[in-house]
Motif scaffolding. Sequence first.
Motif, PDB file in Angstrom:
ATOM      1  N   GLN A 157      15.649  20.418 -11.334  1.00  0.00           N
ATOM      2  CA  GLN A 157      15.865  19.290 -12.240  1.00  0.00           C
ATOM      3  C   GLN A 157      15.992  17.978 -11.473  1.00  0.00           C
ATOM      4  O   GLN A 157      15.459  16.946 -11.885  1.00  0.00           O
ATOM      5  N   VAL A 158      16.715  18.023 -10.335  1.00  0.00           N
ATOM      6  CA  VAL A 158      16.861  16.817  -9.502  1.00  0.00           C
ATOM      7  C   VAL A 158      15.502  16.373  -8.972  1.00  0.00           C
ATOM      8  O   VAL A 158      15.140  15.181  -9.041  1.00  0.00           O
ATOM      9  N   LEU A 159      14.722  17.330  -8.436  1.00  0.00           N
ATOM     10  CA  LEU A 159      13.386  17.006  -7.908  1.00  0.00           C
ATOM     11  C   LEU A 159      12.470  16.507  -9.018  1.00  0.00           C
ATOM     12  O   LEU A 159      11.705  15.553  -8.825  1.00  0.00           O
ATOM     13  N   MET A 160      12.553  17.151 -10.182  1.00  0.00           N
ATOM     14  CA  MET A 160      11.705  16.747 -11.304  1.00  0.00           C
ATOM     15  C   MET A 160      12.008  15.314 -11.729  1.00  0.00           C
ATOM     16  O   MET A 160      11.093  14.505 -11.955  1.00  0.00           O
ATOM     17  N   MET A 161      13.299  14.981 -11.837  1.00  0.00           N
ATOM     18  CA  MET A 161      13.681  13.619 -12.213  1.00  0.00           C
ATOM     19  C   MET A 161      13.243  12.599 -11.152  1.00  0.00           C
ATOM     20  O   MET A 161      12.773  11.517 -11.483  1.00  0.00           O
ATOM     21  N   LEU A 162      13.377  12.982  -9.886  1.00  0.00           N
ATOM     22  CA  LEU A 162      12.969  12.094  -8.791  1.00  0.00           C
ATOM     23  C   LEU A 162      11.470  11.827  -8.839  1.00  0.00           C
ATOM     24  O   LEU A 162      11.020  10.674  -8.808  1.00  0.00           O
ATOM     25  N   PHE A 163      10.685  12.904  -8.948  1.00  0.00           N
ATOM     26  CA  PHE A 163       9.230  12.764  -8.921  1.00  0.00           C
ATOM     27  C   PHE A 163       8.708  12.098 -10.189  1.00  0.00           C
ATOM     28  O   PHE A 163       7.763  11.308 -10.133  1.00  0.00           O
ATOM     29  N   LEU A 164       9.321  12.389 -11.335  1.00  0.00           N
ATOM     30  CA  LEU A 164       8.910  11.705 -12.563  1.00  0.00           C
ATOM     31  C   LEU A 164       9.249  10.216 -12.497  1.00  0.00           C
ATOM     32  O   LEU A 164       8.505   9.387 -13.026  1.00  0.00           O
ATOM     33  N   SER A 165      10.352   9.872 -11.831  1.00  0.00           N
ATOM     34  CA  SER A 165      10.708   8.458 -11.651  1.00  0.00           C
ATOM     35  C   SER A 165       9.683   7.745 -10.775  1.00  0.00           C
ATOM     36  O   SER A 165       9.288   6.604 -11.056  1.00  0.00           O
ATOM     37  N   ILE A 166       9.240   8.434  -9.699  1.00  0.00           N
ATOM     38  CA  ILE A 166       8.204   7.863  -8.828  1.00  0.00           C
ATOM     39  C   ILE A 166       6.922   7.629  -9.627  1.00  0.00           C
ATOM     40  O   ILE A 166       6.318   6.551  -9.562  1.00  0.00           O
ATOM     41  N   ASN A 167       6.522   8.639 -10.399  1.00  0.00           N
ATOM     42  CA  ASN A 167       5.305   8.503 -11.202  1.00  0.00           C
ATOM     43  C   ASN A 167       5.455   7.407 -12.258  1.00  0.00           C
ATOM     44  O   ASN A 167       4.497   6.679 -12.552  1.00  0.00           O
ATOM     45  N   PHE A 168       6.654   7.294 -12.827  1.00  0.00           N
ATOM     46  CA  PHE A 168       6.897   6.249 -13.834  1.00  0.00           C
ATOM     47  C   PHE A 168       6.734   4.864 -13.209  1.00  0.00           C
ATOM     48  O   PHE A 168       6.137   3.961 -13.821  1.00  0.00           O
ATOM     49  N   LEU A 169       7.236   4.688 -11.983  1.00  0.00           N
ATOM     50  CA  LEU A 169       7.092   3.412 -11.274  1.00  0.00           C
ATOM     51  C   LEU A 169       5.615   3.094 -11.025  1.00  0.00           C
ATOM     52  O   LEU A 169       5.167   1.950 -11.202  1.00  0.00           O
ATOM     53  N   LEU A 170       4.847   4.118 -10.648  1.00  0.00           N
ATOM     54  CA  LEU A 170       3.413   3.926 -10.416  1.00  0.00           C
ATOM     55  C   LEU A 170       2.685   3.600 -11.717  1.00  0.00           C
ATOM     56  O   LEU A 170       1.769   2.754 -11.739  1.00  0.00           O
ATOM     57  N   ILE A 171       3.076   4.247 -12.817  1.00  0.00           N
ATOM     58  CA  ILE A 171       2.440   3.989 -14.117  1.00  0.00           C
ATOM     59  C   ILE A 171       2.752   2.567 -14.588  1.00  0.00           C
ATOM     60  O   ILE A 171       1.868   1.861 -15.091  1.00  0.00           O
ATOM     61  N   VAL A 172       4.010   2.135 -14.420  1.00  0.00           N
ATOM     62  CA  VAL A 172       4.388   0.762 -14.782  1.00  0.00           C
ATOM     63  C   VAL A 172       3.561  -0.234 -13.978  1.00  0.00           C
ATOM     64  O   VAL A 172       3.060  -1.229 -14.518  1.00  0.00           O
ATOM     65  N   PHE A 222      -0.654  -1.518  -3.632  1.00  0.00           N
ATOM     66  CA  PHE A 222       0.610  -1.531  -2.883  1.00  0.00           C
ATOM     67  C   PHE A 222       1.383  -2.829  -3.129  1.00  0.00           C
ATOM     68  O   PHE A 222       2.601  -2.813  -3.340  1.00  0.00           O
ATOM     69  N   HIS A 223       0.676  -3.962  -3.121  1.00  0.00           N
ATOM     70  CA  HIS A 223       1.349  -5.249  -3.360  1.00  0.00           C
ATOM     71  C   HIS A 223       1.900  -5.316  -4.786  1.00  0.00           C
ATOM     72  O   HIS A 223       3.013  -5.827  -5.009  1.00  0.00           O
ATOM     73  N   ALA A 224       1.130  -4.795  -5.749  1.00  0.00           N
ATOM     74  CA  ALA A 224       1.609  -4.774  -7.132  1.00  0.00           C
ATOM     75  C   ALA A 224       2.825  -3.860  -7.273  1.00  0.00           C
ATOM     76  O   ALA A 224       3.797  -4.200  -7.963  1.00  0.00           O
ATOM     77  N   LEU A 225       2.786  -2.719  -6.577  1.00  0.00           N
ATOM     78  CA  LEU A 225       3.914  -1.776  -6.595  1.00  0.00           C
ATOM     79  C   LEU A 225       5.163  -2.413  -5.986  1.00  0.00           C
ATOM     80  O   LEU A 225       6.280  -2.261  -6.505  1.00  0.00           O
ATOM     81  N   LYS A 226       4.962  -3.144  -4.886  1.00  0.00           N
ATOM     82  CA  LYS A 226       6.078  -3.810  -4.214  1.00  0.00           C
ATOM     83  C   LYS A 226       6.708  -4.861  -5.120  1.00  0.00           C
ATOM     84  O   LYS A 226       7.944  -4.980  -5.188  1.00  0.00           O
ATOM     85  N   ASN A 227       5.876  -5.604  -5.846  1.00  0.00           N
ATOM     86  CA  ASN A 227       6.397  -6.619  -6.771  1.00  0.00           C
ATOM     87  C   ASN A 227       7.215  -5.981  -7.889  1.00  0.00           C
ATOM     88  O   ASN A 227       8.276  -6.498  -8.259  1.00  0.00           O
ATOM     89  N   VAL A 228       6.715  -4.858  -8.421  1.00  0.00           N
ATOM     90  CA  VAL A 228       7.444  -4.162  -9.498  1.00  0.00           C
ATOM     91  C   VAL A 228       8.776  -3.639  -8.977  1.00  0.00           C
ATOM     92  O   VAL A 228       9.810  -3.756  -9.639  1.00  0.00           O
ATOM     93  N   ALA A 229       8.784  -3.060  -7.753  1.00  0.00           N
ATOM     94  CA  ALA A 229      10.009  -2.506  -7.158  1.00  0.00           C
ATOM     95  C   ALA A 229      11.017  -3.625  -6.889  1.00  0.00           C
ATOM     96  O   ALA A 229      12.214  -3.469  -7.181  1.00  0.00           O
ATOM     97  N   TYR A 230      10.539  -4.754  -6.356  1.00  0.00           N
ATOM     98  CA  TYR A 230      11.429  -5.884  -6.072  1.00  0.00           C
ATOM     99  C   TYR A 230      12.029  -6.437  -7.369  1.00  0.00           C
ATOM    100  O   TYR A 230      13.216  -6.769  -7.428  1.00  0.00           O
ATOM    101  N   PHE A 231      11.205  -6.524  -8.405  1.00  0.00           N
ATOM    102  CA  PHE A 231      11.683  -7.039  -9.693  1.00  0.00           C
ATOM    103  C   PHE A 231      12.759  -6.114 -10.268  1.00  0.00           C
ATOM    104  O   PHE A 231      13.769  -6.581 -10.792  1.00  0.00           O
ATOM    105  N   ALA A 232      12.550  -4.778 -10.153  1.00  0.00           N
ATOM    106  CA  ALA A 232      13.521  -3.808 -10.660  1.00  0.00           C
ATOM    107  C   ALA A 232      14.849  -3.928  -9.905  1.00  0.00           C
ATOM    108  O   ALA A 232      15.924  -3.905 -10.511  1.00  0.00           O
ATOM    109  N   LEU A 233      14.789  -4.084  -8.573  1.00  0.00           N
ATOM    110  CA  LEU A 233      16.006  -4.222  -7.770  1.00  0.00           C
ATOM    111  C   LEU A 233      16.722  -5.541  -8.083  1.00  0.00           C
ATOM    112  O   LEU A 233      17.956  -5.581  -8.185  1.00  0.00           O
ATOM    113  N   TYR A 234      15.929  -6.600  -8.235  1.00  0.00           N
ATOM    114  CA  TYR A 234      16.511  -7.913  -8.536  1.00  0.00           C
ATOM    115  C   TYR A 234      17.214  -7.884  -9.892  1.00  0.00           C
ATOM    116  O   TYR A 234      18.343  -8.368 -10.044  1.00  0.00           O
ATOM    117  N   LYS A 235      16.567  -7.270 -10.882  1.00  0.00           N
ATOM    118  CA  LYS A 235      17.138  -7.185 -12.223  1.00  0.00           C
ATOM    119  C   LYS A 235      18.421  -6.351 -12.196  1.00  0.00           C
ATOM    120  O   LYS A 235      19.402  -6.681 -12.873  1.00  0.00           O
TER     121      LYS A 235
END
Length: 306
Positions: free
Chosen positions: A23-38, A289-302
């Motif tokens: 369950q922990v791995l599933m949530m982790l990997f689904l979160s990674i995929n969700f970030l990529l989909i966003v 990669f640059h788009a992913l980095k922007n999304v990750a930075y925005f999520a951390l900033y928020k």
Amino acid sequence: MAAINSLAGDNFLDRKIRFITLQVLMMLFLSINFLLIVTFFQKEYFHTTARYILFGVTLLSDSFMLFMTNILLIFIHFDCPAQGWLCIIICVVILLYVTVTPVTLTAMTLERYVAVCMPLRHGELCSTRNTMHGILIIHGLSSVPCIAIFSAIFVSASLSFYTKYWVCLLELILLQAWQHHLRSAVYQFLFLIMCIVILFSYTKVMKVARAASGEDKKSTQKGLRTVLLHGFQLLLCFIQMWCPFIDAAVLHVNYSLYEIVRFLNFVLFILAPRCLSPLIYGLRDEVFFHALKNVAYFALYKRNIM
């Protein structure tokens, strides 16, 4: 008697630990995929470029497959049997999206072949409209194994099969040995065709890479590495098709060992490749990669603002 109760307790504890780990791995990997989909849906450029559209298809199909598989795992862990008709629907969806990923990888390989070997026709052959048609073809081809396998079930199953409650595993609803052999034959034939396509594309791209020079050579070498990555992902998918046969062989030896092997097969060949490989592919592409980095930075900033 005390020894038997202790053994049963240890086995239950091991199952619980494995379930929580999954369950922990599933949530982790689904979160990674969700970030990529966003990230994929953030940029309009990704919706109009063939390789990004196909990449998005793999992300969505893998995430949906993992989500449905997790529901199945929860049913099995808590001993919640399902009626035959519901179990068949769940297994059809999972099998379809298990197959969509390798077929899409093959389509992505062909797109790289066209981009490197036929650059003047790439815009025409890999247009957004043609890519959408390609997605329909991908799902049509991916449904062929499902149709073959479940047609075999419908032929041999009685009406009571659909109302009876089952532990929802494909291995249990395949009633006859020949149905298991049919499943194996269909998937091996499909993967043989995909391997031929990837080897053909790799050979053609390698020839162009040898003849290229300067900036063209760098671009071609990158295309060559991408084809190799798709080949490696396809190999992991092929190994996944053999996992049920490995599990069945170990089951005849020792049940405790069977549970451990099945757990490791699931983590190594089903869960990890469907999350790590897309992440690696996304990190290799500079634009994504640059788009992913922007999304990750925005999520951390928020998060910090909150």
